[in-house]
Design an enzyme around this catalytic site. Structure first.
Site, PDB file in Angstrom:
ATOM      1  N   ASP A  31       0.859  -1.196   0.000  1.00 15.01           N
ATOM      2  CA  ASP A  31       0.000   0.000   0.000  1.00 15.01           C
ATOM      3  C   ASP A  31       0.889   1.238   0.000  1.00 15.01           C
ATOM      4  O   ASP A  31       1.987   1.216   0.557  1.00 15.01           O
ATOM      5  CB  ASP A  31      -0.881  -0.012   1.267  1.00 15.01           C
ATOM      6  N   ALA A  72      -7.018   1.044  -5.706  1.00 12.14           N
ATOM      7  CA  ALA A  72      -7.642   1.764  -6.825  1.00 12.14           C
ATOM      8  C   ALA A  72      -8.288   3.034  -6.296  1.00 12.14           C
ATOM      9  O   ALA A  72      -8.540   3.162  -5.097  1.00 12.14           O
ATOM     10  CB  ALA A  72      -8.714   0.903  -7.488  1.00 12.14           C
ATOM     11  N   ASN A  89      -4.256   5.574 -12.661  1.00 15.88           N
ATOM     12  CA  ASN A  89      -4.079   4.671 -11.518  1.00 15.88           C
ATOM     13  C   ASN A  89      -4.722   3.307 -11.759  1.00 15.88           C
ATOM     14  O   ASN A  89      -4.068   2.270 -11.676  1.00 15.88           O
ATOM     15  CB  ASN A  89      -4.672   5.330 -10.265  1.00 15.88           C
ATOM     16  N   TYR A 138     -14.913   5.948 -13.802  1.00 19.02           N
ATOM     17  CA  TYR A 138     -14.561   4.896 -12.846  1.00 19.02           C
ATOM     18  C   TYR A 138     -14.951   3.529 -13.411  1.00 19.02           C
ATOM     19  O   TYR A 138     -14.136   2.601 -13.458  1.00 19.02           O
ATOM     20  CB  TYR A 138     -15.274   5.154 -11.505  1.00 19.02           C
ATOM     21  N   GLY A 281     -26.359  10.747 -12.057  1.00 10.62           N
ATOM     22  CA  GLY A 281     -25.685   9.483 -12.356  1.00 10.62           C
ATOM     23  C   GLY A 281     -26.134   8.296 -11.525  1.00 10.62           C
ATOM     24  O   GLY A 281     -25.629   7.197 -11.704  1.00 10.62           O
ATOM     25  N   ASP A 282     -27.061   8.492 -10.577  1.00  8.96           N
ATOM     26  CA  ASP A 282     -27.528   7.361  -9.757  1.00  8.96           C
ATOM     27  C   ASP A 282     -28.588   6.557 -10.511  1.00  8.96           C
ATOM     28  O   ASP A 282     -29.684   7.055 -10.768  1.00  8.96           O
ATOM     29  CB  ASP A 282     -28.175   7.870  -8.453  1.00  8.96           C
TER      30      ASP A 282
END
Ligand code: UFG
Length: 325
Positions: A31, A72, A89, A138, A281-282
């Site tokens: 980590d 992530a 990432n 994402y 976006g939900d």
């Protein structure tokens, strides 16, 4: 097995590390503490490093049998504002890890994927072969990584399990580890913050959806159920099982209002709360079809919403007390 757990100092990774240890596996946490917490990694062998650092990774992987890759970025809203961070990432650095695994002969790989790969589903419950149409960077970043693993399997002998989480919630029964995000955007911890005064009120994002009480439905799954599925997925690969992609959920949905009522019952008082507009976006309903995981791993989520809330509340209280002394 000796397992490298990237992101083992994060919320789900720290539960994965404990689940592995409980099954008798050796764990090395990897980590960079960018969003991870040292207190969540306590008691584990630890290597501090970035997932994009091939040199440190190659040394870390020397005596490793398998990797569980949790590290992530995972904030949907942030990914829309700053997609570069998510592709760099979650995809770029992730590929450095995947390539280093292949080069070091580590061929068993467990990946944290997400229901966000499905976007707004046409049908619920959602099976793994439903259309993948992410609606944010994402989701795209996680789906891109899945495609890489699928391509590496036949070419390089990488065997992987991609685990698509629905809504992870709750904390380990020990109360030692739990959800620590800053900022906190998830429903249950945000509601608990409103209970302790750490936030003024819980905002309920929309009550005009086509659902029984107008609020969104999600498939909340206890993080210990999730963590146990990771261990079984790894043992499946170790026993010679083929690569696969599995939904991890309960198959049961709860509305936001049901979650709030459960929290109020567990903590014994009403939450300060207010209905506000929808959060962009939900999707109205997200619900897993978890039958493939049950068939392949003999796994089924067993813990209830009540247990998720109670364990999260216990962690929240223990932490507030520890900080007060
Ligand atoms: N909600 C509120 N108020 C809050 C926070 C959340 O009303 O303060 C509502 C949301 O609108 C949603 C539900 O509670 O209806 C759950 O929201 P979360 O933010 O807890 O979780 P999401 O469903 O948005 O996110 C989850 C995973 C993500 C994944 C996403 C896919 O945590 O990693 O599903 O849509 F990307």
């Amino acid at each position: 097995m000796r397992v490298l757990v990237t992101g083992g100092a994060g919320y789900i990774g720290s539960h994965g590390a404990r689940a592995l240890k409980r099954r008798g596996h050796e764990v090395v946490i990897y980590d960079n503490f960018n969003t991870g917490h040292r207190e969540l990694a306590q008691g584990f062998e630890l290597i501090e490093g970035n997932v994009g650092d091939a040199f440190t990774l190659a040394r870390a992987l020397r005596d490793i049998d398998a990797v569980m890759h949790f590290a992530a970025h995972s904030l949907v809203g942030e990914s829309v504002q700053n997609p570069r961070k998510y592709f760099e990432n979650n995809v770029g650095d992730g590929l450095v890890l995947l390539n280093t695994c292949v080069e070091c002969g580590v061929h068993k790989f467990i990946f944290s994927s997400t229901a966000a790969v499905y976007g707004n589903p046409r049908e619920v419950p959602i099976a793994e072969d439903a259309p993948k149409q992410p609606v944010n960077p994402y989701g795209f970043s996680k789906l891109s990584f899945e495609y890489a693993m699928q391509s590496y399997d036949p070419a390089y002998g990488l065997r992987f399990m991609s685990l698509r989480y629905f809504n992870a919630a709750g904390c380990d029964e020990s109360g030692e580890i739990g959800e620590l995000h800053d900022p906190e955007t998830h429903l249950i911890p945000a509601a608990l913050q409103s209970a302790t005064g750490a936030r003024n009120e819980l905002q309920i994002f929309g009550d005009d959806y086509q659902t029984p009480d107008g609020t969104c439905i999600r498939d909340y799954i206890h993080v210990d159920d999730l963590a146990e599925a990771h261990v079984l997925a790894l043992e499946h690969l170790a026993a010679g099982g083929a690569s696969n992609i599995l939904n991890l959920g309960t198959g049961k949905g709860h509305t936001v209002k049901e979650v709030v009522t459960t929290i109020e019952r567990v903590i014994g008082r009403e939450l300060p709360k207010r209905i506000v507009g929808r959060r962009p976006g939900d999707p109205p309903v997200l619900l897993a079809d978890p039958s493939r995981a049950e068939k392949m791993l003999g796994w089924k989520a067993t813990r209830s919403l009540e247990q998720m809330v109670a364990s999260a509340w216990k962690f929240h209280q223990l932490r507030s007390r520890a900080r007060a002394v």
